[in-house]
Design a protein around this motif. Structure first.
Motif, PDB file in Angstrom:
ATOM      1  N   GLU A  28       0.808  -1.221   0.000  1.00 17.87           N
ATOM      2  CA  GLU A  28       0.000   0.000   0.000  1.00 17.87           C
ATOM      3  C   GLU A  28       0.842   1.272   0.000  1.00 17.87           C
ATOM      4  OE1 GLU A  28      -0.319  -1.699   4.307  1.00 17.87           O
ATOM      5  OE2 GLU A  28      -0.228  -2.464   2.235  1.00 17.87           O
ATOM      6  N   TYR A  29       2.154   1.143   0.241  1.00 21.14           N
ATOM      7  CA  TYR A  29       3.031   2.302   0.164  1.00 21.14           C
ATOM      8  C   TYR A  29       3.367   2.664  -1.290  1.00 21.14           C
ATOM      9  CZ  TYR A  29       4.170   1.239   5.099  1.00 21.14           C
ATOM     10  OH  TYR A  29       4.131   0.977   6.450  1.00 21.14           O
ATOM     11  N   VAL A  30       3.174   1.724  -2.191  1.00 15.79           N
ATOM     12  CA  VAL A  30       3.619   1.877  -3.578  1.00 15.79           C
ATOM     13  C   VAL A  30       2.574   2.647  -4.384  1.00 15.79           C
ATOM     14  CG1 VAL A  30       4.351   0.656  -5.659  1.00 15.79           C
ATOM     15  CG2 VAL A  30       4.893  -0.297  -3.397  1.00 15.79           C
ATOM     16  N   PRO A  31       2.964   3.747  -5.031  1.00 16.76           N
ATOM     17  CA  PRO A  31       2.005   4.515  -5.830  1.00 16.76           C
ATOM     18  C   PRO A  31       1.368   3.678  -6.938  1.00 16.76           C
ATOM     19  CG  PRO A  31       4.022   5.767  -5.492  1.00 16.76           C
ATOM     20  CD  PRO A  31       4.295   4.375  -5.006  1.00 16.76           C
ATOM     21  N   GLU A  32       0.178   4.072  -7.307  1.00 20.53           N
ATOM     22  CA  GLU A  32      -0.604   3.316  -8.285  1.00 20.53           C
ATOM     23  C   GLU A  32       0.109   3.182  -9.622  1.00 20.53           C
ATOM     24  OE1 GLU A  32      -3.340   0.885  -9.722  1.00 20.53           O
ATOM     25  OE2 GLU A  32      -3.352   1.628  -7.650  1.00 20.53           O
ATOM     26  N   HIS A  33       0.806   4.222 -10.059  1.00 18.59           N
ATOM     27  CA  HIS A  33       1.454   4.139 -11.375  1.00 18.59           C
ATOM     28  C   HIS A  33       2.600   3.130 -11.388  1.00 18.59           C
ATOM     29  CE1 HIS A  33       4.340   6.988  -9.504  1.00 18.59           C
ATOM     30  NE2 HIS A  33       5.185   6.586 -10.425  1.00 18.59           N
ATOM     31  N   ILE A  34       3.147   2.793 -10.233  1.00 16.11           N
ATOM     32  CA  ILE A  34       4.169   1.749 -10.153  1.00 16.11           C
ATOM     33  C   ILE A  34       3.511   0.371 -10.096  1.00 16.11           C
ATOM     34  CG2 ILE A  34       6.057   0.797  -8.752  1.00 16.11           C
ATOM     35  CD1 ILE A  34       6.843   3.336 -10.133  1.00 16.11           C
ATOM     36  N   ARG A  35       2.387   0.279  -9.451  1.00 13.78           N
ATOM     37  CA  ARG A  35       1.681  -1.008  -9.349  1.00 13.78           C
ATOM     38  C   ARG A  35       1.073  -1.461 -10.672  1.00 13.78           C
ATOM     39  NH1 ARG A  35      -2.257  -0.884  -4.152  1.00 13.78           N
ATOM     40  NH2 ARG A  35      -1.581   1.170  -3.467  1.00 13.78           N
ATOM     41  N   GLU A  36       0.674  -0.501 -11.481  1.00 11.37           N
ATOM     42  CA  GLU A  36      -0.055  -0.816 -12.714  1.00 11.37           C
ATOM     43  C   GLU A  36       0.755  -1.722 -13.635  1.00 11.37           C
ATOM     44  OE1 GLU A  36      -2.345   1.602 -16.321  1.00 11.37           O
ATOM     45  OE2 GLU A  36      -1.532   2.680 -14.584  1.00 11.37           O
ATOM     46  N   GLY A  37       0.158  -2.885 -13.984  1.00  8.97           N
ATOM     47  CA  GLY A  37       0.794  -3.819 -14.905  1.00  8.97           C
ATOM     48  C   GLY A  37       1.861  -4.695 -14.283  1.00  8.97           C
ATOM     49  N   ARG A  38       2.038  -4.604 -12.968  1.00 16.95           N
ATOM     50  CA  ARG A  38       3.055  -5.405 -12.290  1.00 16.95           C
ATOM     51  C   ARG A  38       2.411  -6.269 -11.212  1.00 16.95           C
ATOM     52  NH1 ARG A  38       6.061  -0.316 -12.760  1.00 16.95           N
ATOM     53  NH2 ARG A  38       7.952  -0.646 -13.999  1.00 16.95           N
ATOM     54  N   PRO A  40       2.402  -7.751  -7.343  1.00 19.03           N
ATOM     55  CA  PRO A  40       2.775  -7.056  -6.110  1.00 19.03           C
ATOM     56  C   PRO A  40       4.278  -7.074  -5.837  1.00 19.03           C
ATOM     57  CG  PRO A  40       0.764  -8.288  -5.753  1.00 19.03           C
ATOM     58  CD  PRO A  40       1.249  -8.648  -7.126  1.00 19.03           C
ATOM     59  N   ALA A  41       4.898  -8.238  -6.028  1.00 21.69           N
ATOM     60  CA  ALA A  41       6.333  -8.345  -5.758  1.00 21.69           C
ATOM     61  C   ALA A  41       7.147  -7.503  -6.728  1.00 21.69           C
ATOM     62  CB  ALA A  41       6.776  -9.805  -5.826  1.00 21.69           C
ATOM     63  N   GLU A  42       6.756  -7.492  -7.997  1.00 22.53           N
ATOM     64  CA  GLU A  42       7.462  -6.675  -8.983  1.00 22.53           C
ATOM     65  C   GLU A  42       7.319  -5.192  -8.667  1.00 22.53           C
ATOM     66  OE1 GLU A  42       6.955  -9.623 -12.887  1.00 22.53           O
ATOM     67  OE2 GLU A  42       5.514  -8.018 -12.501  1.00 22.53           O
ATOM     68  N   ALA A  43       6.120  -4.807  -8.229  1.00 23.47           N
ATOM     69  CA  ALA A  43       5.877  -3.397  -7.892  1.00 23.47           C
ATOM     70  C   ALA A  43       6.729  -2.968  -6.702  1.00 23.47           C
ATOM     71  CB  ALA A  43       4.393  -3.191  -7.603  1.00 23.47           C
ATOM     72  N   ILE A  44       6.807  -3.826  -5.699  1.00 22.48           N
ATOM     73  CA  ILE A  44       7.614  -3.504  -4.521  1.00 22.48           C
ATOM     74  C   ILE A  44       9.079  -3.377  -4.891  1.00 22.48           C
ATOM     75  CG2 ILE A  44       8.512  -4.525  -2.383  1.00 22.48           C
ATOM     76  CD1 ILE A  44       5.647  -5.378  -1.749  1.00 22.48           C
ATOM     77  N   PHE A  45       9.582  -4.283  -5.708  1.00 20.34           N
ATOM     78  CA  PHE A  45      10.985  -4.180  -6.101  1.00 20.34           C
ATOM     79  C   PHE A  45      11.235  -2.905  -6.906  1.00 20.34           C
ATOM     80  CE2 PHE A  45      14.311  -4.740  -9.325  1.00 20.34           C
ATOM     81  CZ  PHE A  45      15.400  -4.757  -8.475  1.00 20.34           C
ATOM     82  N   GLN A  46      10.352  -2.578  -7.841  1.00 20.59           N
ATOM     83  CA  GLN A  46      10.537  -1.372  -8.645  1.00 20.59           C
ATOM     84  C   GLN A  46      10.529  -0.124  -7.769  1.00 20.59           C
ATOM     85  OE1 GLN A  46      11.365  -1.216 -11.807  1.00 20.59           O
ATOM     86  NE2 GLN A  46      11.445   1.021 -11.792  1.00 20.59           N
TER      87      GLN A  46
END
Length: 290
Positions: A28-38, A40-46
Motif C-alpha cells: 500500500e506504500y507503492v504509488p498506483e502508477h508503479i503497481r499498474e501492470g506489475r 505485487p512483488a514486482e511493484a515492490i521491487f521497482q
C-alpha cells in the motif's frame, strides 16, 4: 587492530550522515502508477529500486525488514532477494532486519541463511533474550571482517517497558544486563574506528537515560529506530551519537511515504531523497547543539 565491516559503516556515516533508509515496504506504500501492470512483488521491487537510486549517495546504509516480504510468500521473498542483490550492486551496506533468536542449532542455520546464499546481508538483527548462546553461532562469520550483527538491547516500542525495564538482582535493568553482555562479547571484534562488529539496537523514544547509555557503552555502535513516525526527534537522536557518529538512525515510513505529504506520487523517489536530506541535516544541527 584489524578492519571490520563496522569500519566501513563508520566511514559511510562520516561522509554521508547517519540516515539508514528502511525498506520496510508494504504494497500500500507503492504509488498506483508503479503497481499498474506489475505483480505485487514486482511493484515492490521497482519502488525499492527507485528509492535506492535516489538516496544511495546520501544514505549511510539500508535496512530491509524481511517480514514485509515474507507476507507476500515466495514472490515476496524473490522481491527481497532482488532488493538485496540491487543494493549490493550499488555498493550499499545492507542491514537485514530479521530479529532472529533461537537455540544454537537453529541459530546456526539462520546464520547460514542470512550471511551467505540468496539472502546474504552485511549485518543482521538478532534478539538475545534466549541467552547469549543464541548469538554465538553467528560469530564465526564475524571473523572474516565482512559481517556484523545488531542485537536488540533497548527497543523503541512502548512494550519495551514490559521486560527490558525490569529490575534485576544486579541493580540494573534487564536491558543494561543485556548491553553489558553484548559489550563483553564484542571485545573480540573491535574495528579500527573503536566500535565493535556487534552493535546494539537502541531506540530513541525513551530519552531519559540517553546520555548514560551512550557513555556506558562507548564501543557499541547503535542502530537507532524510533525516529519520525514513532515519535523520535533529532534532539533525541543526538543523545545516542558520539560527535555525530557511533550510530545510524533508521526511518522507514517517514522516507517511503514522504510523497504523500504533498501528494507527489509521481515524484515519490525525489520526495524520499528530500526527506533523507532533511533528516540528515536536522540531526547534524541537533548534534551541534547537544
Amino acid at each position: 587492530m584489524r578492519s571490520y565491516i563496522i569500519d566501513k559503516l563508520y566511514e559511510r556515516v562520516e561522509k554521508r550522515g547517519v540516515v539508514c533508509v528502511g525498506l520496510d515496504t508494504a504494497l500500500e506504500y507503492v504509488p498506483e502508477h508503479i503497481r499498474e501492470g506489475r505483480t505485487p512483488a514486482e511493484a515492490i521491487f521497482q519502488f525499492n529500486k527507485e528509492i535506492i537510486d535516489s538516496t544511495c549517495d546520501i544514505a549511510a546504509c539500508f535496512k530491509v525488514q524481511i517480514a514485509y516480504y515474507e507476507a507476500l510468500g515466495l514472490e515476496g521473498l524473490t522481491a527481497y532477494k532482488r532488493t538485496l542483490d540491487y543494493l549490493r550492486k550499488k555498493d550499499q551496506i545492507i542491514i537485514a532486519d530479521i530479529k532472529r533468536g533461537d537455540i544454537a542449532a537453529t541459530a546456526k542455520m539462520y546464520a547460514k541463511a542470512h550471511f551467505q546464499g540468496d539472502f546474504e546481508a552485511d549485518f543482521i538483527t538478532l534478539s538475545p533474550y534466549m541467552g547469549m548462546d543464541s548469538i554465538e553461532p553467528y560469530l564465526p562469520y564475524l571473523e572474516s571482517g565482512n559481517k556484523g550483527v545488531f542485537s536488540l538491547v533497548r527497543t523503541s516500542n512502548k512494550g519495551a517497558e514490559d521486560i527490558e525495564y525490569l529490575d534485576t538482582t544486579f541493580n540494573k535493568k534487564v536491558y543494561e544486563v543485556v548491553a553489558d553482555k553484548i559489550t563483553e562479547m564484542g571485545e573480540d571484534y573491535i574495528g579500527e574506528c573503536g566500535y565493535t562488529a556487534i552493535g546494539g539496537v537502541i531506540g530513541c523514544t525513551h530519552v531519559e537515560e540517553g546520555k548514560k547509555i551512550r557513555a556506558n557503552y562507548n564501543s557499541m555502535f547503535f542502530l537507532i529506530p524510533g525516529y519520525g513516525a514513532q515519535g523520535g526527534k533529532a534532539e533525541d537522536v543526538a543523545l545516542y551519537l558520539n560527535n555525530g557518529n557511533g550510530g545510524v538512525v533508521n526511518s522507514s515510513r517517514g522516507i517511503l511515504l514522504a510523497y504523500k505529504k504533498e501528494n507527489r506520487a509521481k515524484e515519490f523517489s525525489l520526495c524520499a531523497r528530500e526527506e533523507v536530506i532533511k533528516m540528515r541535516d536536522a540531526i547534524r544541527e541537533a548534534v551541534k547543539r547537544a
